[in-house]
Scaffold this active site. Structure first.
Site, PDB file in Angstrom:
ATOM      1  N   GLY A 127      78.807  67.915  31.576  1.00  0.00           N
ATOM      2  CA  GLY A 127      79.910  66.969  31.479  1.00  0.00           C
ATOM      3  C   GLY A 127      81.267  67.631  31.495  1.00  0.00           C
ATOM      4  CB  SER A 135      88.093  97.567  20.125  1.00  0.00           C
ATOM      5  OG  SER A 135      88.957  98.459  20.799  1.00  0.00           O
ATOM      6  CG  PHE A 164      91.014  88.292  23.857  1.00  0.00           C
ATOM      7  CD1 PHE A 164      92.357  87.963  23.764  1.00  0.00           C
ATOM      8  CD2 PHE A 164      90.661  89.622  23.927  1.00  0.00           C
ATOM      9  CE1 PHE A 164      93.337  88.953  23.743  1.00  0.00           C
ATOM     10  CE2 PHE A 164      91.621  90.614  23.905  1.00  0.00           C
ATOM     11  CZ  PHE A 164      92.969  90.286  23.813  1.00  0.00           C
ATOM     12  CD  GLU A 171      88.171  87.174  27.429  1.00  0.00           C
ATOM     13  OE1 GLU A 171      88.536  88.328  27.155  1.00  0.00           O
ATOM     14  OE2 GLU A 171      88.640  86.524  28.389  1.00  0.00           O
TER      15      GLU A 171
END
Length: 545
Positions: free
Chosen positions: A43, A268, A315, A289
């Site tokens: 959707g 990181s 992010f 992402e």
């Protein structure tokens, strides 16, 4: 179309179609996992191919099974960037068990698509992205069957069928016309049905019987535990992001179905630790992402894997639509956001997640962890692996003290009281870096004869409302919250919601007010009023009221 196909296959009775979109029926406007044969909800456009890529990656690399994955994409939704992220991911990992079908019918919802019927441009773009791209007549069953069969012979790259079609094919006055998207035919119904029936070569009954699926070995993802307990001491500060990597590697060693993916931040977020320990179960999704989240949801479908996703918490906000759709899809994925808040320091505001807690708290199936030391973080990772729904673990960049014992027991929805006395006059609640600012403030206040209770919530959703209420009642109804987050949606608002119906409770909320800037951690904590001196002042102010 999907529901009609299921009728043909005998999965649902034909008369059930008449209950489409009714509130007491599970044949919703867009399919959701309310239906047992639906893996993910649809959707919100542009997300399906990423999920399909996650399923295909799992089939090829984790299950090592012969099943194939098919994804139908509209030409309108192909304008979404997440589609092209998924195309790049799928070709990079040579997912030759994946077939995408783009229905190029020229029309979007409100007007023609940007490429209309230019199927050659679609083909060139897909080939440039490393796909086997084939143009077919989308109205020809024979052409489609041949193309699907040919796709099974292609090795080393995924296949896309670019199906040229016409919306409303064969219906006079409707075919290839605008303004019929999602509309009932109304007065045109009888003519439309007549036109469609006239085009049916084989009216049936068809007796369509789907082939039995190839059995795939069952997997066990229950009761996943750390391969070894936390092993920290009070002599060395450790960042919770580092503890996340340690815990994830331990989970991976304990269960072969734990997988992890990251968006090129693994050095990181410390997902690198998992990659070093379990390289065949780490998926690099690069700086994309939305696709990162979609792939994880695909990997986790049908409980084939226990998926962990990590990147900077800031992010994840660009993939919030994928995350909220994950909740509708009943997915069980854990998201780990590092570099949260102004405590990251010099990197500046673009990297500082200050809205992430509010974002994940708004997701209905979410459990939100905010561990304050490495022991708590390892246990949060372990708990998340065994918790259903969306999970979010907020980790910190600064190295923090270890305040818990390695054998301490943590529970979802259970706070920790880290400082208390019989003479406490204010309750102070902090998380992560601000918990330690609260403890510094408690020491300073104690030297002045003012005792405060300090609470570490551990999970913000569900929040341990009972512990908060008990503390408030025992400290004169006075609470100070301090958080490395914007005032909206974070710790302070969670606490205020918990005590909203309690009489005579006052909450003083310390949070980051305004857009921050680069600077040293201590400087920023001071500038935005969430350090120990600010907590001391807030305690004294609330006592003076």
């Amino acid at each position: 179309m999907l529901y009609a196909a299921w009728v043909e296959a005998g999965l649902i009775p034909a008369n059930e179609i008449l209950n489409l979109r009714k509130i007491n029926n599970d044949l919703e406007g867009h399919p959701t996992p309310r239906l047992s044969f639906i893996d993910v909800a649809t959707g919100s456009l542009g997300q399906g191919l990423s999920v399909a890529a996650g399923m295909a990656y799992t089939g090829k690399n984790f299950d090592k099974a012969p099943y194939r994955v098919y994804c139908l994409v509209g030409d309108g939704e192909s304008a979404e960037g997440s589609i092209w992220e998924a195309l790049a991911f799928s070709s990079h990992y040579k997912l030759d068990n994946l077939v995408c079908i783009i229905d190029v019918n020229r029309l979007g919802q409100s007007e023609a698509t940007s490429l209309a019927h230019d199927v050659v441009v679609y083909q060139r773009r897909l080939e440039a992205f490393g796909w086997n791209a084939v143009v077919v007549d989308g109205h020809s069953i024979e052409d489609l069957c041949k193309a699907f069969a040919d796709a099974q012979t292609v090795k080393g790259k995924p296949t896309c069928l670019i199906a040229k079609t016409f919306k409303g094919k064969g219906i006079p006055g409707v075919e290839d016309e605008e303004n019929y998207h999602g509309k009932p035919m109304g007065k045109l119904t009888d003519d439309a049905l007549s036109a469609i029936r006239a085009r049916i070569v084989n009216p049936g009954p068809h007796g369509v019987v789907p082939q039995a699926p190839v059995p795939v070995a069952p997997v066990d993802i229950s009761n996943i535990r750390l391969a070894s307990p936390p092993a920290y001491n009070t002599e060395k500060n450790v960042a919770t992001r580092q503890a996340y990597g340690n815990a994830l590697a331990k989970l991976g060693q304990a269960n072969q179905r734990v997988v992890a993916m990251d968006g090129d931040t693994k050095n990181s977020t410390f997902a690198q630790t998992f990659k070093d320990a379990c390289p065949d179960r780490y998926v690099e999704c690069f700086i994309a992402e939305q696709n990162l989240v979609g792939v994880a949801i695909g990997c986790a479908t049908r409980d084939r894997t226990v998926a962990f996703v990590s990147t900077f918490a800031a992010f994840l906000s660009r993939a919030f639509d994928q995350i909220r759709m994950g909740a509708i899809s009943q997915t069980n994925v854990t998201f780990v956001g590092s570099h949260a808040g102004i405590s990251i320091g010099e990197d500046g505001p673009s990297q500082m997640a200050l809205e992430d807690l509010g974002m994940f708290r708004s997701v209905p199936t979410a459990t939100v962890f905010y561990p304050s030391d490495p022991v708590a973080c390892e246990r949060a990772v372990e708990l998340a692996a065994n918790t259903k729904g969306i999970k979010f673990i907020r980790t910190s960049r600064p190295a923090l003290p270890t305040i818990y014992k390695n054998d301490d027991v943590f529970e979802v929805g259970k706070a920790r009281v880290v400082r208390q006395s019989a003479n406490d006059v204010v309750t102070v609640i902090g998380c992560g870096v601000t918990l330690f600012e609260a403890l510094k403030a408690a020491d300073q206040l104690a030297a002045e004869g003012i005792n405060v209770r300090v609470i570490d919530p551990f999970t913000l959703k569900p929040l341990d409302a009972q512990t908060v209420l008990d503390a408030a009642r025992q400290t004169g109804g006075r609470i100070v919250t301090v958080e490395d987050h914007y005032p909206e949606g974070g710790l302070g608002e969670a606490v205020m919601s918990a005590v909203a119906e309690e009489k005579n409770v006052t909450v003083r909320k310390l949070a980051v007010r305004g857009v921050p800037r680069s600077g040293k951690c201590a400087e920023l904590l001071s500038m935005f009023g969430i350090d120990a001196p600010a907590v001391v002042k807030a305690v004294k102010d609330i006592l003076a009221e």
